[in-house]
Write a protein that holds these residues in place. Structure first.
Motif, PDB file in Angstrom:
ATOM      1  N   CYS A 103      -8.868  -8.988  31.371  1.00 25.11           N
ATOM      2  CA  CYS A 103      -8.946  -9.143  29.908  1.00 25.11           C
ATOM      3  C   CYS A 103     -10.506  -9.619  29.646  1.00 25.11           C
ATOM      4  O   CYS A 103     -10.898  -9.051  28.577  1.00 25.11           O
ATOM      5  N   ALA A 106     -12.120  -6.347  28.913  1.00 32.33           N
ATOM      6  CA  ALA A 106     -11.634  -5.387  28.033  1.00 32.33           C
ATOM      7  C   ALA A 106     -12.407  -4.781  26.865  1.00 32.33           C
ATOM      8  O   ALA A 106     -13.739  -5.374  26.511  1.00 32.33           O
ATOM      9  N   SER A 111      -7.104  -2.154  25.194  1.00 29.60           N
ATOM     10  CA  SER A 111      -7.237  -2.772  26.475  1.00 29.60           C
ATOM     11  C   SER A 111      -6.744  -4.179  26.833  1.00 29.60           C
ATOM     12  O   SER A 111      -6.217  -4.357  27.645  1.00 29.60           O
ATOM     13  N   LEU A 112      -7.348  -4.919  25.812  1.00 28.25           N
ATOM     14  CA  LEU A 112      -7.166  -6.404  25.764  1.00 28.25           C
ATOM     15  C   LEU A 112      -5.639  -6.611  25.751  1.00 28.25           C
ATOM     16  O   LEU A 112      -5.166  -7.517  26.565  1.00 28.25           O
TER      17      LEU A 112
END
Length: 488
Positions: A103, A106, A111-112
């Motif tokens: 995270c 990201a 993606s996060l």
């Protein structure tokens, strides 16, 4: 006779050696997962600006985490039987750690969100497993279990209070990545302590066949129900396709699982037949209402200070600290009182305090003293710190070692859905009333009505608490129960 050796066992709750050590090891590891969910909740606007995405998209950072929790929880019982509690706990911590690091690195919103799902899978295993391992370490003994539950549930009470403060401080002075990197040292210490101090339960591992049909029914069923309830918070009313379709589909899948579980008995993913026990059934019902009372207020109280009183996010978080202080202060006393007055009386007292601590907000206006409201929050915190201990303890009463993971999954699911339901109800009430607010007085009235609804939830939970068993004699330990079963 007072103070004599003969009377000591009857008067003093006793737990097997090393149980409190196990409890503290679990707390250190589990605290990061509980803290993280509340830290991120206040950062949605910041993340939307950082990634140049609408809030509706970034909201999936929280929603994805919530849905991953729902998917992972039903797997915990099978995975513990298959791999062992200690190994599973360390693996869940490692998965949560991986998600945290990912995270922080990201590169966009997609993606996060994906990496938050990885975090949620780890957290979804950790939450019920933490309670299972603690109760199993205690040998199933009811007497004295309340004191241990007072320790194990500290993160549950403290996370929602400390999380927004830490999150606000990070966003005020550091980059958003530190919301996730702050987990790394905590989880690393948790893994090291677990490897060193958690009891080795590998001897209790057994071949366990995964209930694939049950998983396909229950995991998406819970996720869809939580998705529908989460979509209620975005406004626009309940009668919308993004609310109704997930709720209907999720309910249909969950009902299908209920019938499947009843026919499969002990081979089902979650043994719902255990709800035939009064202790587990009544505790699960009240935990559902407790989740509504706790998580609903997590939405309402910060909004009250920000929208009505004009406070910043960090200031609103700081104003919630007295509730956390009250919650922590209640826990040692609640653990002792549980053994003296029983779960029913203690839970009724707890919900009464929650209701008493909510009513003043239903009467407050923009000029009400923050000092007075802080004192009120201490009372509310005393109630919140009281109710979870007897509920989680009584839900484990009389269970064997292998039944405990099943009971913790049931109670965790109840609390999770109750929290989402309570948040959705309060969000609908507040949104409907504030949408047509034409003046500051109308806005104040909207909050008044919503706080009265929150008070009603606490009163309803109080009444449901009367279904709990009263004070009962000491239950046999798990080992004693298993010996008795073998003799029969």
């Amino acid at each position: 006779m007072t103070g004599s050796p003969a009377s000591a066992p009857a008067d003093t709750p006793r737990l097997p050696p090393g149980v409190m050590t196990t409890a503290w090891v679990l707390i250190i590891g589990g605290f990061a997962a509980i803290l993280d969910s509340t830290i991120v909740a206040i950062a949605i606007d910041t993340l939307a600006r950082e990634f140049d995405e609408p809030v509706s998209t970034i909201q999936w950072v929280s929603t994805g985490y919530l849905l991953a929790l729902a998917v992972a929880i039903p797997l915990t019982g099978w995975a513990q039987a298959r791999f062992g509690g200690k190994r599973l706990w360390i693996a869940a911590l490692a998965l949560f750690l991986l998600g945290s690091v990912l995270c922080a690195f990201a590169w966009d919103a997609t993606s996060l969100i994906a990496f938050r799902i990885v975090q949620g899978l780890g957290g979804g295993i950790m939450f019920p497993l933490m309670q299972s391992l603690a109760v199993q370490a205690a040998g199933g003994r009811t007497k004295g279990l309340g004191r241990m539950m007072a320790v194990v549930t500290v993160p549950i009470a403290l996370g929602p209070i400390v999380g927004p403060v830490i999150g606000g401080a990070i966003l005020d002075g550091l980059s958003w990545q530190w919301m996730f990197l702050v987990n790394v040292p905590v989880v690393l210490v948790g893994i090291a302590l677990a490897a060193w101090r958690l009891p080795d339960d590998s001897a209790r591992r057994r071949p366990a066949k995964l209930d694939i049909v049950g998983l396909v029914l229950l995991a998406p069923g819970l996720a869809l129900i939580l998705l529908g309830l989460s979509n209620v918070e975005s406004g626009g009313g309940v009668v919308r396709s993004e609310v109704l379709l997930p709720l209907i589909a999720g309910t249909a899948l969950t009902v299908g699982f209920v019938f499947w579980s009843i026919t499969r008995r002990e081979r089902a993913l979650v043994h719902l037949r255990m709800l035939g026990r009064r202790t587990l059934a009544s505790a699960s019902l009240v935990l559902w209402l407790a989740g509504a009372a706790l998580y609903g207020a997590m939405l309402l109280l910060p909004l009250y200070w920000q929208a009505l009183r004009g406070e910043t996010v960090l200031a609103a978080a700081l104003l919630l600290i007295p509730q956390g202080v009250g919650s922590l202060a209640a826990r040692p006393l609640a653990g002792i009182l549980l053994d003296r007055i029983g779960a029913r009386a203690l839970t009724v007292i707890g919900f009464a305090l929650i209701a008493i601590g909510t009513v003043p907000f239903a009467l407050a206006d923009a000029d009400t003293s923050n000092v007075w409201l802080s004192a009120v929050l201490v009372v509310r915190g005393l109630g919140l710190g009281t109710v979870l201990i007897p509920l989680m303890t009584v839900s484990m009463t009389g269970l064997s070692h292998d039944e405990i993971p099943q009971a913790t999954m049931i109670t965790r699911i109840s609390q999770q859905i109750g929290g989402a339901f309570g948040t959705a109800v309060l969000a609908v009430v507040l949104t409907e009333l504030t949408t047509g607010a034409a003046s500051p007085a109308d806005a104040v009235n909207a909050f008044h009505v919503t706080f009265w609804v929150a008070t009603g939830v606490a009163v309803l939970a109080l009444l449901a608490s009367l279904l709990l068993p009263g004070r009962e004699p000491d239950e046999p330990t798990i080992e004693e129960a298993e010996v008795a079963e073998a003799a029969v």
